[in-house]
Write a protein that holds these residues in place. Structure first.
Motif, short mmCIF file in Angstrom:
data_model
loop_
_atom_site.label_atom_id
_atom_site.label_comp_id
_atom_site.label_asym_id
_atom_site.label_seq_id
_atom_site.Cartn_x
_atom_site.Cartn_y
_atom_site.Cartn_z
N VAL A 58 79.30 4.92 0.29
CA VAL A 58 78.62 6.20 0.54
C VAL A 58 79.60 7.36 0.41
O VAL A 58 79.26 8.42 -0.12
CB VAL A 58 77.96 6.18 1.93
N ALA A 59 80.84 7.18 0.89
CA ALA A 59 81.84 8.24 0.77
C ALA A 59 82.09 8.59 -0.69
O ALA A 59 82.22 9.77 -1.04
CB ALA A 59 83.13 7.80 1.44
N GLN A 60 82.15 7.58 -1.53
CA GLN A 60 82.37 7.83 -2.95
C GLN A 60 81.20 8.61 -3.55
O GLN A 60 81.39 9.52 -4.36
CB GLN A 60 82.55 6.50 -3.69
N ALA A 61 79.96 8.27 -3.13
CA ALA A 61 78.79 8.95 -3.67
C ALA A 61 78.69 10.39 -3.17
O ALA A 61 78.42 11.31 -3.94
CB ALA A 61 77.53 8.17 -3.29
N VAL A 62 78.93 10.59 -1.88
CA VAL A 62 78.77 11.92 -1.29
C VAL A 62 79.85 12.87 -1.76
O VAL A 62 79.58 14.02 -2.11
CB VAL A 62 78.77 11.82 0.26
N THR A 63 81.09 12.41 -1.79
CA THR A 63 82.19 13.29 -2.16
C THR A 63 82.28 13.53 -3.66
O THR A 63 83.06 14.38 -4.09
CB THR A 63 83.53 12.72 -1.67
N SER A 64 81.51 12.79 -4.45
CA SER A 64 81.54 13.02 -5.90
C SER A 64 80.76 14.27 -6.28
O SER A 64 80.88 14.76 -7.39
CB SER A 64 80.95 11.81 -6.64
N VAL A 65 79.97 14.80 -5.34
CA VAL A 65 79.19 16.00 -5.61
C VAL A 65 80.08 17.21 -5.34
O VAL A 65 80.52 17.44 -4.22
CB VAL A 65 77.93 16.06 -4.71
N GLU A 66 80.36 17.97 -6.37
CA GLU A 66 81.22 19.13 -6.24
C GLU A 66 80.47 20.26 -5.55
O GLU A 66 79.29 20.53 -5.86
CB GLU A 66 81.73 19.60 -7.61
N THR A 67 81.13 20.94 -4.64
CA THR A 67 80.54 22.09 -3.97
C THR A 67 81.19 23.36 -4.49
O THR A 67 82.37 23.39 -4.84
CB THR A 67 80.76 22.00 -2.45
N ALA A 68 80.39 24.41 -4.56
CA ALA A 68 80.92 25.69 -5.04
C ALA A 68 81.91 26.25 -4.02
O ALA A 68 81.66 26.26 -2.83
CB ALA A 68 79.77 26.68 -5.27
N ARG A 69 83.04 26.75 -4.50
CA ARG A 69 84.04 27.30 -3.60
C ARG A 69 84.89 28.30 -4.38
O ARG A 69 85.02 28.23 -5.61
CB ARG A 69 84.94 26.20 -3.02
N ALA A 70 85.46 29.23 -3.68
CA ALA A 70 86.35 30.19 -4.31
C ALA A 70 87.62 29.47 -4.76
O ALA A 70 88.17 28.65 -4.03
CB ALA A 70 86.69 31.30 -3.33
N TYR A 71 88.06 29.74 -5.99
CA TYR A 71 89.23 29.02 -6.48
C TYR A 71 90.49 29.51 -5.78
O TYR A 71 90.62 30.66 -5.42
CB TYR A 71 89.35 29.17 -8.00
N ASP A 72 91.42 28.60 -5.54
CA ASP A 72 92.70 28.98 -4.95
C ASP A 72 93.85 28.44 -5.79
O ASP A 72 94.92 28.15 -5.30
CB ASP A 72 92.82 28.49 -3.50
N ARG A 73 93.59 28.29 -7.08
CA ARG A 73 94.61 27.89 -8.03
C ARG A 73 94.47 28.75 -9.28
O ARG A 73 93.45 29.37 -9.50
CB ARG A 73 94.45 26.41 -8.41
N GLY A 74 95.50 28.75 -10.08
CA GLY A 74 95.45 29.50 -11.32
C GLY A 74 96.24 28.79 -12.39
O GLY A 74 96.90 27.79 -12.13
N GLY A 75 96.18 29.30 -13.60
CA GLY A 75 96.99 28.78 -14.69
C GLY A 75 96.82 27.28 -14.92
O GLY A 75 95.72 26.74 -14.93
#
Length: 388
Positions: free
Chosen positions: A200-217
């Motif tokens: 279940v953890a693999q299934a639930v965490t595979s869904v990406e949630t929208a979030r502000a990016y904190d990386r670049g380049g």
């Protein structure tokens, strides 16, 4: 409007160890911790955990949640619940061992009044609690204060969650139906064993949630997909994010040795690998719904990489370059980017990539000069594109 959440941690797991379902390992923490973080992300401002006995594992889970600033309390009887439960806000009720995708939790978090998350009766929903001839309770409900305290006033030895749900059904609470695909693919399930928890953890965490990016380049465009894959693998192996982050720091420190021996390019390659490990640790925290670190652990690996770049250049311009890029790293981590896009930010991995290419072609000094201009342009983008 904020609300509170009531979780349960009393049912035994199906494993031979005889532990609690709530203490099964799930996404780098206990299952009840993950439920609490889901509720907080949906808007809950305090968490109550109904327990029959307080175990060391539950106490440690409460300590970890409290360390992250989450108000959580263990409740052993109805008297304590009547005393501590808020009388002016709704309650998000999560059943013992229930895991659903964050989107469903957010949906009920924004609902109003008595609302039940249900599933149509089928073979896929058989483990769930039946509430009528055609539907079963999917383990998530929003309960009004009136219904909660009206139920708490009842006398007898009963299950709080199921009694609340039955009262909500009798009252005609609004129902939200879980898609059949979520049940079949594990994004809504009643977890009873460690093996089931891993799936279940693999299934639930595979869904990406929208979030502000904190990386670049390079970190955003190249390392992020690799870190997601590596993070998912590390999560299945139950490797803590903190250990991965410490490993990244150690590797970055080791990379300083070849740089001191003038093996510049191998040292830079090790630095890139260390940054990838650090990003993987961040992704592990994302999977576990933990807030990203913003203290020294978040900056140790990029700082060591910039120290290596300074040692390799051995000039004033490289020191200035390292300081400027470190300012950009802090702006990224604290999400103070204004309107700058990820490709506009010169990050440590991007800088290392430029220097590796320049060094391989025999233009290391020119690469340092070009990198300084790129860093100035990045700082300018953060300032000039900031919204008024």
């Amino acid at each position: 409007m904020s609300f509170a959440a009531i979780l349960s941690a009393s049912r035994a797991s199906a494993d031979s160890s005889g532990g609690l379902r709530a203490c099964l390992h799930f996404a780098g923490q206990t299952l009840v911790e993950y439920q609490a973080r889901q509720a907080v992300r949906a808007g809950a401002d305090r968490i109550f955990v109904m327990v029959s006995v307080i175990t060391p594992a539950l106490s440690q889970a409460v300590d970890r949640l409290s360390a992250d600033g989450i108000a959580v309390a263990l409740v052993r009887d109805m008297v304590s619940m009547v005393r501590d439960a808020p009388r002016d806000t709704d309650i998000l009720l999560i059943a013992d061992g229930t895991i659903v995708a964050q989107a469903h939790v957010d949906h009920l978090g924004s609902a109003a009044g008595d609302t039940l998350l249900v599933a149509d009766d089928s073979r896929a929903s058989a483990p769930l609690e039946r509430i009528d001839a055609g539907q079963r309770w999917a383990g998530l409900a929003r309960i009004s204060p009136g219904l909660l305290f009206g139920t708490l006033d009842m006398i007898g030895d009963w299950d709080l969650a199921l009694t609340l749900v039955r009262s909500a059904v009798q009252k005609g609470a609004r129902r939200i139906t879980v898609p059949e695909a979520d049940l079949l693919e594990g994004r809504a399930a009643m977890v009873e064993s460690q093996q089931q928890a891993d799936l279940v953890a693999q299934a639930v965490t595979s869904v990406e949630t929208a979030r502000a990016y904190d990386r670049g380049g390079v970190e955003h465009y190249v390392f992020a997909p690799v870190a997601r894959s590596l993070g998912a693998t590390l999560m299945r192996l139950q490797v803590p994010a903190f250990q991965v982050r410490i490993g990244a720091m150690a590797l970055a420190a080791i990379a300083l040795v070849p740089i001191e021996l003038t093996w510049i390019l191998p040292g830079f390659c090790l630095m890139l690998l260390a940054i990838l490990l650090s990003d993987s640790a961040d992704h592990l925290d994302e999977l576990a719904l933990r807030p990203p670190p913003k203290g020294w652990t978040a900056f140790a690996t990029p700082a060591l990489a910039l120290i290596g770049i300074t040692l390799a250049g051995a000039s004033a311009i490289t020191f200035d370059l390292a300081l400027l890029v470190m300012v950009l790293v802090v702006a990224l981590r604290w999400r103070r980017l204004g309107g700058a896009m990820p490709w506009m930010v010169l990050t440590p991995a991007t800088l290392l990539s430029l220097l590796i290419i320049g060094g391989a072609l025999g233009f290391m000094q020119e690469a340092y000069r070009f990198s300084m201009l790129a860093a100035i342009a990045s700082a300018g983008a953060l300032i000039l594109r900031r919204r008024a």
